[in-house]
Design a protein around this motif. Structure first.
Motif: not given
Length: 266
Positions: A125-132
């Motif tokens: 998945v791209a942009d892991v920090p935002a998804r967390v």
């Protein structure tokens, strides 16, 4: 709209290692015995039964942690019954499981943020920090919770981390296996309210496994009762509680503890 899950003639047998002869294969125990049912998109299906009824085994077949012996399991029209892991991998983000004991499913050496990020990284998945951050917000946690370790959290908070891990992948289906059985009444209510909101806001489909019919009544829209690997009753939740048809269902209902009148009126 077609059902999300279609299950037909589902059988599962497993080797009985307690009775394995020294020089021959272990005899097999039939756990699930010809189950037929479906799960509609957006519904909350309660799967209930006593110990040994096969409810957790059924759940693991739905998310293909176990491969059925016979029958068919279709997810969104695709036959996943005997699909190899290479074929299952693209689907694993679409169906997720929340386990009963979060301490056994959460690595105690990792902080909450890393625990939620792990399946996201696994699935590329791209942009892991935002998804967390999104997952933490959805389960009602402040962003500072990402720095905490599992042992620093209460049982209800750990279970919410498990929920955050599951929804971070934005699945269509979640299987929750006895996830409130070890919690106090207040924490149970918080987790059930959270699941209800997530189903509504995210358009999830949920299968909720429990031995406790009072919890099933609070959360679910439809109930499937298992006994010795077979479905003995299936009905909308209000109908099942008002007029149970199977003797085993009536036994489960009779086992629900009544509230203490002194506590009710205190």
């Amino acid at each position: 709209m077609p059902d999300l899950y279609e299950v037909a003639g589902l059988h599962l047998s497993l080797p009985d290692l307690n009775r394995k002869p020294l020089f021959s294969p272990a005899p097999r125990i039939e756990i699930l015995k010809g189950l037929d049912f479906s799960i509609a998109r957006g519904e909350i299906l309660g799967i209930v039964g006593g110990s040994g009824s096969g409810k957790s085994t059924l759940g693991r077949c739905l998310v293909r942690l176990l491969e059925p012996t016979a029958g068919v399991v279709r997810f969104d029209g695709q036959d996943i019954t005997h699909l190899a892991e290479s074929g299952l991998r693209p689907l694993r983000g679409r169906f997720q499981m929340i386990f009963q004991d979060p301490m056994s499913s959460l690595n105690p050496r990792h902080r909450v943020g890393k625990l939620i990020a792990a399946p996201l990284r696994l699935h590329g998945v791209a942009d892991v920090p935002a998804r967390v951050a999104e997952a933490l917000d959805l389960v009602g946690f402040p962003q500072a919770m990402a720095a905490r370790y599992p042992h620093e959290l209460s049982g209800g908070q750990r279970q919410r981390v498990g929920i955050a891990r599951a929804i971070a992948l934005r699945p269509e289906f979640i299987l929750a296996d006895e996830i409130v059985s070890g919690l106090d009444v207040s924490s149970q209510a918080q987790v059930l309210n959270l699941l209800e909101r997530l189903v509504r806001d995210l358009g999830l489909t949920l299968a909720f496994i429990s031995h406790d019919l009072s919890v099933i009544r609070r959360l679910c829209t439809r109930v499937m009762v298992l006994y010795q690997g077979q479905i003995v009753e299936e009905a909308p939740v209000d109908q099942l509680f008002a007029a149970p048809q199977a003797a085993y269902t009536r036994e489960l209902l009779d086992a629900i503890p009544l509230p203490d009148p002194d506590q009710v009126w205190a």
